[in-house]
Design a protein around this motif. Structure first.
Motif, short mmCIF file in Angstrom:
data_model
loop_
_atom_site.label_atom_id
_atom_site.label_comp_id
_atom_site.label_asym_id
_atom_site.label_seq_id
_atom_site.Cartn_x
_atom_site.Cartn_y
_atom_site.Cartn_z
N PRO A 10 0.79 -1.23 -0.01
CA PRO A 10 0.14 0.10 0.12
C PRO A 10 0.91 1.37 -0.20
N PHE A 11 1.92 1.31 0.70
CA PHE A 11 2.83 2.41 0.58
C PHE A 11 3.17 3.03 -0.59
N GLU A 12 3.97 1.73 -1.07
CA GLU A 12 4.88 2.01 -2.32
C GLU A 12 3.65 2.13 -3.59
N ASP A 13 2.55 1.50 -3.52
CA ASP A 13 1.58 1.83 -4.55
C ASP A 13 1.10 3.08 -4.37
N GLY A 14 1.02 3.65 -3.35
CA GLY A 14 0.55 5.16 -2.97
C GLY A 14 1.55 6.04 -3.40
N THR A 15 2.89 5.74 -3.43
CA THR A 15 3.95 6.57 -3.74
C THR A 15 4.05 6.48 -5.45
N GLY A 16 4.16 5.48 -5.83
CA GLY A 16 4.50 5.40 -7.14
C GLY A 16 3.03 5.57 -8.08
N PRO A 17 3.14 4.72 -9.11
CA PRO A 17 3.61 3.44 -9.21
C PRO A 17 5.05 3.42 -9.88
N PHE A 18 5.66 2.19 -9.51
CA PHE A 18 7.09 2.15 -9.92
C PHE A 18 7.19 1.11 -10.91
N PHE A 19 8.19 1.13 -12.07
CA PHE A 19 8.12 0.03 -13.06
C PHE A 19 9.77 -0.38 -13.20
N VAL A 20 9.77 -1.76 -13.83
CA VAL A 20 11.08 -2.21 -13.96
C VAL A 20 11.16 -2.79 -15.36
N LYS A 21 12.34 -2.93 -15.99
CA LYS A 21 12.51 -3.83 -17.08
C LYS A 21 14.04 -3.97 -17.09
N ARG A 22 14.49 -4.81 -18.25
CA ARG A 22 15.67 -5.33 -18.42
C ARG A 22 15.89 -4.83 -19.90
N ASP A 23 17.12 -4.00 -20.13
CA ASP A 23 17.66 -3.61 -21.37
C ASP A 23 18.93 -4.02 -21.63
N GLU A 24 19.41 -3.49 -22.60
CA GLU A 24 21.00 -3.87 -23.19
C GLU A 24 21.98 -3.52 -21.89
N ARG A 25 21.72 -2.52 -21.21
CA ARG A 25 22.68 -2.25 -19.91
C ARG A 25 22.20 -2.78 -18.77
N GLY A 26 21.33 -3.56 -18.63
CA GLY A 26 20.81 -4.14 -17.49
C GLY A 26 19.20 -3.87 -16.93
N ILE A 27 19.31 -4.01 -15.59
CA ILE A 27 18.17 -3.71 -14.99
C ILE A 27 17.99 -2.25 -14.90
N VAL A 28 16.72 -1.69 -15.40
CA VAL A 28 16.59 -0.33 -14.92
C VAL A 28 14.84 -0.27 -14.26
N THR A 29 14.81 1.05 -13.49
CA THR A 29 13.47 1.18 -13.01
C THR A 29 13.19 2.29 -13.43
N GLY A 30 11.84 2.59 -13.21
CA GLY A 30 11.29 3.90 -13.91
C GLY A 30 10.05 4.65 -12.95
#
Length: 158
Positions: A32-52
């Protein structure tokens, strides 16, 4: 990245199919806290893990810039994603978190975070990274640097 690709790390992630975060993944767990602050996202690209994260008005402090607590919450999410960058899910709790505020961010800025897992032991995982503001031209400027330690949750059998 399309819906048939694997999640960037193990765990309960759902791919975002539409909108500005299409092709990114969102954790489907309940925080609930993170959901209320975000939303936050993640993916893997050619440089590795990146969050957004794209802060909104709800993330601002009284001075009209992104609140440090919002940045630290995004850093904590990113800490776990970076810690799991080797493909092993890291389930646990944050034991320590160090943050250095380098510059401010505004509502609507695209913030990303990258980092590295420094060491993954049997009970403790150490990781560090940087939150970056990404300009319209693709330039990146550091907003916050972070490092932290995660205590792995003890696995219980049912």
């Amino acid at each position: 990245m399309n819906a048939s690709d694997e999640a960037p790390i193990r765990g309960g992630f759902e791919i975002v199919a539409e909108g500005p975060w299409a092709g990114w993944w969102k954790w489907s767990g309940k925080d609930p806290f993170e959901d209320g602050t975000g939303p936050f996202f993640v993916k893997r690209d050619e440089r590795g893990i990146v969050t957004g994260f794209r802060p909104e008005t709800k993330n601002l402090n009284g001075h009209g810039i992104v609140h440090g607590g919002s940045l630290m919450t995004f850093a904590d999410f990113s800490l776990f994603m970076v810690a799991a960058s080797g493909g092993e899910e890291v389930s646990g709790v944050t034991v320590t978190m160090n943050c250095e505020f380098v510059s401010g961010a505004q509502a609507g800025d695209l913030l990303t975070a990258r980092g590295e897992c420094v060491r993954a032991g049997g009970s403790l995982v150490f990781a560090r990274g940087t939150i970056l503001r990404v300009g319209a031209d693709g330039t990146e400027e550091a907003v916050l640097s972070f490092s932290g330690t995660i205590k792995r949750a003890k696995r219980t059998s049912h």
